[in-house]
Design an enzyme around this catalytic site. Sequence first.
Site, mmCIF file in Angstrom:
data_model
loop_
_atom_site.group_PDB
_atom_site.id
_atom_site.type_symbol
_atom_site.label_atom_id
_atom_site.label_comp_id
_atom_site.label_asym_id
_atom_site.label_seq_id
_atom_site.Cartn_x
_atom_site.Cartn_y
_atom_site.Cartn_z
ATOM 1 N N GLU A 274 0.833 -1.196 0.000
ATOM 2 C CA GLU A 274 0.000 0.000 0.000
ATOM 3 C C GLU A 274 0.871 1.251 0.000
ATOM 4 O OE1 GLU A 274 -2.906 -0.118 3.099
ATOM 5 O OE2 GLU A 274 -3.918 -1.864 2.248
ATOM 6 N N ARG A 296 -1.466 -10.862 3.018
ATOM 7 C CA ARG A 296 -2.627 -11.745 2.864
ATOM 8 C C ARG A 296 -3.390 -11.320 1.623
ATOM 9 N NH1 ARG A 296 -6.255 -7.895 4.077
ATOM 10 N NH2 ARG A 296 -5.865 -6.487 5.820
#
Length: 648
Positions: A274, A296
Amino acid sequence: MFHKILIANRGEIACRVIETARKLGVGTVAVYSDADAEARHVAMADEAVHIGGPRPADSYLRGDAIIAAAQATGAQAIHPGYGFLSENPDFVDAVEAAGLVFIGPSAKAIRAMGLKDAAKALMHEAGVPVVPGYHGANQDPEHLSGAADAIGYPVLIKAVAGGGGKGMRKVDAPAGFLEALASAKGEAATAFGNDAVLIEKFVEKPRHIEVQVFGDGTHAVHLFERDCSLQRRHQKVIEEAPAPGMTEEMRAEMGAAAVRAAEAIGYSGAGTVEFIVDASAGLRPDRFYFMEMNTRLQVEHPVTEAITGVDLVEWQLRVAAGEALPARQEDLSITGHAFEARLYAEDVPKGFLPATGRLAHLRFPDGVRADTGVRAGDEISPWYDPMIAKLIVHGPTRAVALRQLDRALAETEVAGSVTNLTFLRRLATHERFAAGDVDTGLIDRDVADLSEEVAAGSDAVALALAGAALGAGVPDAAPGFALWVPLERAVCVAEGDTLHAGRVAVLGAGRARLIREGGETEVTCEGGRWSLDGQPVPARVVHHDAGLSIFWGEAAHFTIPDPLDVAAGPGAAAGRIEAPMPGLVKAVLVAPGQAVSAGDRLAVLEAMKMEHALTAGRDGVVAEVLVTEGAQVEAGAALIVLAEEEAA
């Protein structure tokens, strides 16, 4: 390939994993709590094992019970989904110690990215851009305040073990720093058991753009970017891929940085890097900064699947089973544009309070991907995240995909619990969002308009009143017997606290005349198609256990009151502070005899993974405190009572 896997999760992600496993011929084992005994993921799996009580700590966070279930059923591997144990390195170690395969990254990789400060230092070493800030170990408030001064306001305080917006505070000036720091540390300690924070420069026009990566433990590829800038309280609402305004130069730079991040920790499986992007001068390759890595599968992975044609869960299973990366970077490309909207059971006008209730009616439109873990008749549990579904659309261009999203939301039907469906539709048609001019503050700036509660229009009320009399379009609804003229009867429906009344004369099967103060309306229904005064209307009128719903534009929901019920008058509960939902009383902030003013915080309720402040609705004096900190309460339970107001 595995012959059987266990999914250590629930809800829509468990169902999503089961769908791909079926496609690959892999058997599935579900686990479930007391609250999920009849859940959709349990019904879909080949086998299911009960693992404990409804609290996550008593079931889905019990790694030992999950591993035992896998061993007892002969599962070879465990897929963690997202949330719960998906980023718990100790669980990964325990899975592998039991001779099972964890479908995800190594414990070492998870630990490397588990703490934001250590992860940022690691990324800096790997040549990944990071936001200017303080990531040191000294947590003395005065030292952190000095670091904020050196960085320059505004700054962002963030929990090092954080996620989901918890333990995060923006501070605009030195005067508010220490108070915000104490608040962030307290929330972080509650949520993560770790109150350490880091300080970062606050980006003025931030966009949240993340890159999907996939590795085999040595090499990695990226599957391009997703824009997740439409957020509320740091929670994503609508995601899209690719990012609007993205240039090929910046996409290449971000993708390469994300791959470096994944390879630096020997990443295996699906992960997301991110970035926070400074969009104050448009998207530029020198203005993106590493924020965190989620080790994940992400909630929003379907938009990446839509534009690349890749089934990421299939890739997870194949790589975990020992196969090489299924594609090279040059094999991957972008086709079209995709959006995902998160449909939640939440009361938007009341500050997005999570809601519970039974889904009396649930219908998704044809041609739209709806990832869901619930069905009509299921309960939205107070124990877990109140997501109902993720709606995913894909089109050749962003404009086409956005129109598809609006249509998908318009044709989605939910009744029995309040939802954010109207809020999502308003977002999908927001002028700036439609133009691609997005940033993480868009919702907060326009939240009043986006969340405004609008009463049902006159035509929707007419359909509700007539539908209540006609049986919502049942063609052979009995008209009754009357001499000379049709028999009229009084009908009323309630829209929240508002009562709508009229008189209805049933003229025949599917035909009625509605008489209201404003005049008469002829309502007909033939083959499920409704008309008002001979003009067809594109409405669906649905009867259900919770009452009656009109799905036409912005949906309107009505209950059919029992005429024998006597309602309390307005203001009857003005001095009672009640729990808006089931939850844990986190704090009681007042005592009997204490004077309070309207808006003062009286108690804090923890429910659905969030804290909710309960405030005084008027000035007054606390008469009674009926709960203690740590008590579990039901929705509607009286918590605090104010003394009655003296007559003037």
